[in-house]
Design a protein around this motif. Structure first.
Motif, short mmCIF file in Angstrom:
data_model
loop_
_atom_site.label_atom_id
_atom_site.label_comp_id
_atom_site.label_asym_id
_atom_site.label_seq_id
_atom_site.Cartn_x
_atom_site.Cartn_y
_atom_site.Cartn_z
N THR A 185 -5.29 -4.37 -0.47
CA THR A 185 -4.46 -3.67 -1.44
C THR A 185 -4.93 -2.22 -1.63
OG1 THR A 185 -4.26 -5.79 -2.57
CG2 THR A 185 -3.31 -3.87 -3.67
N ILE A 186 -4.60 -1.41 -0.65
CA ILE A 186 -4.98 0.01 -0.67
C ILE A 186 -3.90 0.81 -1.39
CG2 ILE A 186 -5.36 2.04 0.78
CD1 ILE A 186 -6.31 -0.01 2.95
N HIS A 187 -4.32 1.66 -2.28
CA HIS A 187 -3.42 2.62 -2.91
C HIS A 187 -4.23 3.89 -3.17
CE1 HIS A 187 -0.02 4.05 -5.37
NE2 HIS A 187 -0.97 4.64 -6.07
N GLY A 188 -3.84 4.96 -2.51
CA GLY A 188 -4.56 6.21 -2.68
C GLY A 188 -3.60 7.35 -2.92
N LEU A 203 0.96 15.74 -7.27
CA LEU A 203 0.80 14.78 -6.19
C LEU A 203 1.21 15.43 -4.87
CD1 LEU A 203 0.17 11.81 -5.48
CD2 LEU A 203 2.58 11.30 -5.92
N SER A 204 0.33 15.34 -3.84
CA SER A 204 0.65 15.92 -2.53
C SER A 204 0.76 14.87 -1.43
CB SER A 204 -0.37 16.99 -2.14
OG SER A 204 -1.65 16.42 -1.98
N GLU A 205 -0.01 13.78 -1.52
CA GLU A 205 0.03 12.73 -0.51
C GLU A 205 -0.29 11.40 -1.16
OE1 GLU A 205 -3.04 14.06 2.07
OE2 GLU A 205 -1.99 15.93 2.50
N SER A 206 0.30 10.34 -0.60
CA SER A 206 -0.07 9.00 -1.05
C SER A 206 -0.06 8.07 0.14
CB SER A 206 0.88 8.49 -2.14
OG SER A 206 2.17 8.24 -1.61
N ILE A 207 -0.86 7.03 0.06
CA ILE A 207 -0.88 5.99 1.07
C ILE A 207 -1.06 4.64 0.38
CG2 ILE A 207 -3.37 6.29 1.49
CD1 ILE A 207 -2.80 5.41 4.42
N GLN A 208 -0.29 3.68 0.86
CA GLN A 208 -0.43 2.31 0.40
C GLN A 208 -0.48 1.42 1.64
OE1 GLN A 208 2.13 1.04 -2.90
NE2 GLN A 208 2.86 3.15 -3.00
N ALA A 209 -1.21 0.34 1.55
CA ALA A 209 -1.27 -0.64 2.63
C ALA A 209 -1.73 -1.96 2.03
CB ALA A 209 -2.23 -0.19 3.73
N SER A 210 -1.35 -3.05 2.67
CA SER A 210 -1.76 -4.34 2.13
C SER A 210 -3.20 -4.67 2.50
CB SER A 210 -0.81 -5.46 2.60
OG SER A 210 -0.74 -5.49 4.00
N ALA A 211 -3.70 -4.11 3.63
CA ALA A 211 -5.09 -4.35 4.02
C ALA A 211 -5.48 -3.41 5.15
CB ALA A 211 -5.30 -5.80 4.45
N ALA A 212 -6.79 -3.22 5.32
CA ALA A 212 -7.34 -2.49 6.45
C ALA A 212 -8.65 -3.15 6.83
CB ALA A 212 -7.56 -1.02 6.11
N THR A 262 -14.02 1.61 17.33
CA THR A 262 -13.66 2.88 16.69
C THR A 262 -12.23 2.85 16.16
OG1 THR A 262 -12.93 3.79 18.81
CG2 THR A 262 -15.23 4.20 18.15
N VAL A 263 -11.64 1.66 16.07
CA VAL A 263 -10.27 1.55 15.57
C VAL A 263 -10.27 0.84 14.22
CG1 VAL A 263 -9.84 -0.60 16.84
CG2 VAL A 263 -7.91 0.80 16.14
N ILE A 264 -9.45 1.36 13.31
CA ILE A 264 -9.21 0.71 12.02
C ILE A 264 -7.80 0.15 12.06
CG2 ILE A 264 -8.98 1.05 9.53
CD1 ILE A 264 -10.95 3.39 9.80
N TYR A 265 -7.67 -1.14 11.76
CA TYR A 265 -6.37 -1.81 11.75
C TYR A 265 -5.83 -1.79 10.33
CZ TYR A 265 -7.96 -3.46 16.29
OH TYR A 265 -8.42 -3.51 17.58
N ILE A 266 -4.58 -1.38 10.19
CA ILE A 266 -3.97 -1.22 8.87
C ILE A 266 -2.71 -2.07 8.81
CG2 ILE A 266 -3.06 0.44 7.20
CD1 ILE A 266 -4.57 2.59 8.90
N ASP A 267 -2.57 -2.87 7.77
CA ASP A 267 -1.38 -3.71 7.59
C ASP A 267 -0.40 -3.04 6.63
OD1 ASP A 267 -2.70 -5.59 9.14
OD2 ASP A 267 -3.44 -6.72 7.41
N ASN A 268 0.84 -2.96 7.05
CA ASN A 268 1.94 -2.43 6.23
C ASN A 268 1.66 -1.04 5.65
OD1 ASN A 268 3.55 -4.92 6.43
ND2 ASN A 268 1.89 -5.80 5.21
N PRO A 269 1.32 -0.06 6.49
CA PRO A 269 1.11 1.29 5.95
C PRO A 269 2.41 1.87 5.41
CG PRO A 269 1.15 1.34 8.35
CD PRO A 269 1.18 -0.11 7.95
N ASP A 270 2.30 2.55 4.29
CA ASP A 270 3.43 3.18 3.62
C ASP A 270 2.90 4.51 3.08
OD1 ASP A 270 5.54 3.99 2.00
OD2 ASP A 270 5.81 2.04 1.05
N MET A 271 3.29 5.61 3.75
CA MET A 271 2.68 6.90 3.46
C MET A 271 3.74 7.90 3.04
SD MET A 271 0.40 6.73 6.92
CE MET A 271 1.77 6.04 7.83
N SER A 272 3.42 8.74 2.08
CA SER A 272 4.36 9.76 1.61
C SER A 272 3.66 11.11 1.51
CB SER A 272 4.93 9.39 0.23
OG SER A 272 5.72 8.22 0.32
N LEU A 273 4.46 12.17 1.74
CA LEU A 273 4.01 13.55 1.60
C LEU A 273 4.92 14.21 0.57
CD1 LEU A 273 2.06 15.72 2.82
CD2 LEU A 273 3.96 16.35 4.32
#
Length: 194
Positions: free
Chosen positions: A51-54, A63-72, A79-90
């Motif tokens: 439950t990522i919310h930044g 507000l300039s940027e936001s990111i949400q994801a269910s998991a990472a 060297t890879v990060i796996y992200i579930d359901n990324p939802d990003m706004s600018l």
């Protein structure tokens, strides 16, 4: 094969490179998580974040940027990060300009490249005389350093009253260069010609 120099109507999909450049800020922060180096099972995640919310704010506190994801998660020695359901706004002046969503994402910490996978949707809101735009595909490869976006998958887009499809595309933001390599079908409406 279609190769186009970007004009207003063709530049729309690839402001995405700029948006994802901002997203790399968040992904860099994730990689800064400090861990004690002990031998880990390479088949088990080194860490999982649920439950990522930044949010990121500009110098004026808007507000300039936001990111949400269910998991990472990241696995040992990878060297890879796996992200579930990324939802990003600018945002600009606190108003959402772009929103990018996908089923999953992979962020490569060494190269700062991003792969967005599965039901990739990019929405550009109307701003002044620039109409709303929408891009859909199944995969996007984004290089946040060179600001090049590409895919070999089918792409469908809408920009105001213009719309079209293509088998793949590549956009180089720094050169202002858009390549629609195969099976291009487009209806282009130029509001300035009337």
């Amino acid at each position: 094969m279609s190769v186009l120099r970007s004009r207003g109507n063709w530049a729309f999909p690839l402001i995405l490179a700029v948006a994802l450049g901002g997203v790399s800020f968040w992904l860099d922060r994730i990689t800064e998580v400090k861990t004690v180096e002990i031998p880990l099972n390479p088949k088990e995640p080194k860490y999982v974040i649920n439950t990522i919310h930044g949010e990121r704010f500009d110098d004026n506190g808007q507000l300039s940027e936001s990111i949400q994801a269910s998991a990472a998660r990241q696995f040992p020695q990878q060297t890879v990060i796996y992200i579930d359901n990324p939802d990003m706004s600018l945002y600009k002046n606190g108003t959402e300009l772009y929103r990018i969503q996908a089923k999953s994402g992979q962020y490569y910490t060494d190269s700062r490249k991003v792969d967005l996978l599965g039901q990739v949707n990019w929405l550009k809101h109307q701003v002044g005389d620039e109409p709303e735009g929408h891009l859909q595909t199944s995969i996007l490869h984004v290089d946040t350093q060179t600001q090049v976006i590409k895919t070999d998958a089918p792409v469908a887009y809408r920009y105001g009253m213009s719309s079209g499809t293509s088998q793949g595309f590549e956009y180089d933001k720094q050169r202002g260069f858009l390549n629609l390599p195969a099976r291009v079908r487009a209806i282009i409406y130029d509001p300035h010609s009337h």
